[in-house]
Structures are given as structure tokens and as C-alpha cells.
Design an enzyme around this catalytic site. Structure first.
Site, short mmCIF file in Angstrom:
data_model
loop_
_atom_site.label_atom_id
_atom_site.label_comp_id
_atom_site.label_asym_id
_atom_site.label_seq_id
_atom_site.Cartn_x
_atom_site.Cartn_y
_atom_site.Cartn_z
N GLU A 98 0.83 -1.20 0.00
CA GLU A 98 0.00 0.00 0.00
C GLU A 98 0.86 1.25 0.00
OE1 GLU A 98 -4.11 -1.61 1.86
OE2 GLU A 98 -2.74 -0.59 3.21
N CYS A 111 3.27 8.67 0.71
CA CYS A 111 3.80 7.84 1.80
C CYS A 111 4.05 6.45 1.22
CB CYS A 111 2.76 7.79 2.92
SG CYS A 111 3.17 6.66 4.23
N CYS A 118 6.16 -6.27 7.87
CA CYS A 118 7.23 -5.69 8.68
C CYS A 118 7.57 -6.68 9.79
CB CYS A 118 6.79 -4.36 9.28
SG CYS A 118 8.08 -3.59 10.30
N CYS A 122 5.67 -4.23 16.24
CA CYS A 122 5.15 -3.25 17.21
C CYS A 122 3.70 -3.59 17.54
CB CYS A 122 5.28 -1.83 16.66
SG CYS A 122 6.99 -1.40 16.30
N CYS A 125 0.55 -1.73 15.84
CA CYS A 125 0.60 -1.48 14.39
C CYS A 125 0.07 -2.67 13.60
CB CYS A 125 2.05 -1.18 14.00
SG CYS A 125 2.32 -1.05 12.24
N SER A 222 10.44 6.69 15.47
CA SER A 222 9.21 6.36 16.19
C SER A 222 9.58 6.11 17.64
CB SER A 222 8.56 5.12 15.59
OG SER A 222 8.21 5.38 14.25
N CYS A 341 -1.72 5.99 9.51
CA CYS A 341 -0.59 5.29 10.11
C CYS A 341 -1.04 4.04 10.82
CB CYS A 341 0.06 6.15 11.20
SG CYS A 341 0.64 7.70 10.66
#
Ligand code: SAH
Ligand code: SF4
Length: 350
Positions: A98, A111, A118, A122, A125, A222, A341
């Protein structure tokens, strides 16, 4: 002969070196050719060698024998009420990623993703729940930008690029660097280094290395927690590189004049949004050149955390402002289309 190389995986220097080795004329001439090829690919945004009009037939034929030019298909796009557009883009091997376009009057931003999924895990997320599927190639990073750009109305262009989509960019360091090379190349896209931001969860060895690179983009980190307890709960990487080490590396990070490190800080109700936390943030970052982006937590379908109240978010921000800290509240764009986000999640082969 089969077409071996996707030309968008190559920096201009690499292309030049290849041409010197493989074509007969002088190397100066080949450097000029590499400049021209970059101009056609990234300024004119052509999709075939045949369109590279001022390049001789002979060279075009040679290029066609050894290279191909990739392009990306839009599998899906969704427009948000705020004008941002979330794209699902199809990769060659059937995975998808995306990429989000965010309009601004004179600095449209895209973005981009750096990985499928990933691996950082986290806790807040959505992308993290996928695990790491694979790194994106340089060409796949570049093609996201070209695809979104190609979808804009003619008079519009892109000014800013943020690596805040899916993935940990520093986990894909080599391909990221090559993409930055192409993006900032004066013969390529010619983006200003100041208009590109790479966001990391805090891979310290790579932050150190990034500080030594010739290309100096903005760096965002972050942070999300101001004690090791809270940050480790939210971000497993904190167990490998704790806050003290992270801040030390930030202090040593070479910043050009007038630049600052951006810290992203998620406001989560009753976990990171108290005035104590705001105090902790100021203590922690004392002496650094920085700004803070406050991101109210975006709820995800599996989330165990809660969004902060708008009043508490404003109180938190006011405390920072009263202490001289620049801290805009970033209301994520595209909330209604899950383009904000931490809401990016796709990737299964289609
Ligand atoms: N992997 C990189 C870049 C992509 S994440 C990184 O972590 O920096 C981009 C930003 O989205 C990060 O600052 C992250 O803290 C934030 N984010 C992730 N999930 C979120 C959520 N559910 N709500 C709000 N922000 C989130
Ligand atoms: Fe990965 Fe960034 Fe999400 Fe953490 S916040 S899981 S590093 S994409």
C-alpha cells in the site's frame, strides 16, 4: 537474448559503469547516455526505450537486449473524504503493498512502503501483525512514486516523500539507499533531500550508518514511549536498543544547520498521554535539535489500546508548547479508508 535487468533497480552511476564496460565508445559518452536515460525514465516518465527520442537506435537496441522497464498496476484505490488516496499496488510475484497519496496545496506528499509486511512486531501497528514477507526492490520503491504520480491530474506534482508506509526502511537498507540515490539524482527525479523523510523504529546501527551517507534526508524516529517499560511493551526493538542508547545515537547524529530530528510519538489513552509522559519526553530529549509529531493512536481492528480523548491530546500538546517544544498533532489522513498510520495491511498473494 533475455531481458535480464530491471533498469529501475540501477543508480545512474551503476548504469554508467555498465555502459562503459559493455559499449564500445568512450566513457564520457556513456556518462552522457546514462544522464539521458535517467532524464527519460524519471523526468519524462516514459515506459519504453522506444520513447527515448534523442538516444540512438543502436544504443536503444542494446538497452532493449539487456534491460526492461517495470511498471506497477493499481489493484485498488480508495479516496478519502479528506482527499487522500490509498492505493493497493500489485507486485510481480503476486504480493501487494500500500501507498498513500496526501494532498496539500503546494506540497503533495506520498507515503511509500519499503517492505511487504514488517518484522518489527510493534504492538499497536497493523502492518506489524503481518510479519516480514519480503523486502521491496529498489525498482518497487521507485515504481510506487511513479504510479501515484501517473495517477495525478496533469497540473499536479509530488513534492514530499515519506517512508512511513509498510515496513522498516532500515531493514532494507541497500535498496532504500539506491532508491534515495535515484530520487535525489539531479538527472533523475531531482527531489530535494529536505523533502524526503525516512522513518525508523530505531535500528541503531543503521541510524549511525545513515548519518555517514552522502545523501542527507530527514530522519524520523518512532519513539512512542518515554520509559523503557512502556516502549518495550509497545516496540520489541526497545529490548535490543533501549532508550538511553537510542538517545545517545541521536545526539551523535550529524545534522546539517537548521535541521532537526523528528520524533513520532503516539498518544495512547492512559498509557502514553499523561502530563507525566510529556514531562518525561522533554527530559529525555533535552539538548537535542528536534521536533515532535504527536499522533493520536489510530484504532485497528485487533487493537487492545484506546484512542486518547481530544482534550487530553490538546493538554499534552499544550504542555510541550509551553516548554518551547514544537509538537503538531498529526491527525492521520485517510482514517475513513484505513489509510492512516498503522492501518496499512495487505500482502497476501492475489
Ligand atoms: N516502520 C517505520 C515507518 C512506518 S510506521 C517506523 O516505525 O518508523 C509509520 C508511523 O506510524 C510510525 O511512527 C508508527 O509509530 C506509526 N503508527 C503505527 N501504527 C499506528 C497506529 N495504530 N496509530 C498511530 N500511529 C501508528
Ligand atoms: Fe513496522 Fe513501523 Fe509498524 Fe513498527 S510501527 S511494526 S516498525 S511498520
Amino acid at each position: 537474448m533475455s531481458k535480464l535487468y530491471n533498469i529501475k533497480n540501477w543508480t545512474r552511476q551503476n548504469l554508467w559503469a555498465w555502459m562503459v564496460e559493455n559499449a564500445e565508445t568512450q566513457s564520457k559518452m556513456q556518462a552522457f547516455r546514462a544522464d539521458q536515460i535517467f532524464y527519460w525514465l524519471y523526468q519524462q516518465k516514459v515506459e519504453s526505450f522506444a520513447e527515448m527520442l534523442n538516444i540512438s537506435q543502436e544504443i536503444r537496441k542494446m538497452l532493449e537486449e539487456h534491460f526492461w522497464i517495470s511498471s506497477m498496476k493499481i489493484a485498488e484505490s480508495q479516496k478519502s473524504q479528506d482527499g487522500s488516496i490509498k492505493y493497493r499496488l500489485l507486485l510481480e510475484d503476486g504480493y501487494s503493498i500500500e501507498c498513500v497519496f496526501m494532498p496539500h496545496t503546494n506540497h503533495n506528499t506520498v507515503c511509500v512502503s519499503s517492505q511487504v509486511g514488517c518484522g518489527m512486531g510493534c504492538d499497536f501497528c497493523m502492518t506489524g501483525t503481518m510479519g516480514l514477507v519480503r523486502n521491496l526492490k529498489t525498482a518497487e520503491i521507485i515504481d510506487q512514486i511513479l504510479t501515484v504520480w501517473g495517477d495525478l491530474p496533469d497540473e499536479q506534482n509530488l513534492r514530499n516523500i515519506v517512508f512511513m508506509g509498510m515496513g522498516e526502511p532500515f531493514h532494507n537498507y541497500k535498496n532504500l539507499l539506491q532508491a534515495l540515490e535515484i530520487l535525489t539524482d539531479k538527472h533523475g527525479f531531482n527531489f530535494s533531500q529536505r523533502r524526503i523523510t525516512v522513518s525508523t523504529s530505531g535500528l541503531l546501527p543503521k541510524i549511525r550508518r545513515f548519518g555517514k551517507e552522502r545523501i542527507k534526508t530527514n530522519l524520523a524516529i518512532s519513539l512512542n514511549g518515554v520509559t523503557d517499560d512502556v516502549r518495550s511493551k509497545l516496540m520489541p526493538i526497545n529490548k535490543a536498543y533501549n532508550l538511553e542508547e537510542l538517545i545517545k545515537v541521536c545526539r551523535e547524529f550529524p545534522l546539517e544547520s537548521r535541521r532537526r530530528i523528528t520524533f513520532e510519538y503516539i498518544l495512547i489513552r492512559n498509557l502514553t498521554d499523561s502530563i507525566e509522559d510529556a514531562k518525561g519526553l522533554i527530559r529525555l530529549l533535552h539538548g537535542l535539535k528536534f521536533k515532535i509529531n504527536l499522533i493520536p493512536f489510530n484504532s485497528t481492528p485487533i487493537s487492545k489500546y484506546q484512542v486518547p480523548s481530544p482534550e487530553q491530546a490538546r493538554k499534552f500538546q499544550k504542555y510541550l508548547l509551553d516548554h518551547g517544544v514544537v509538537a503538531p498533532i498529526r491527525i492521520s489522513k485517510g482514517q475513513d479508508i484505513q489509510g492512516a498510520c498503522g492501518q496499512l495491511v495487505v500482502g497476501a498473494k492475489t
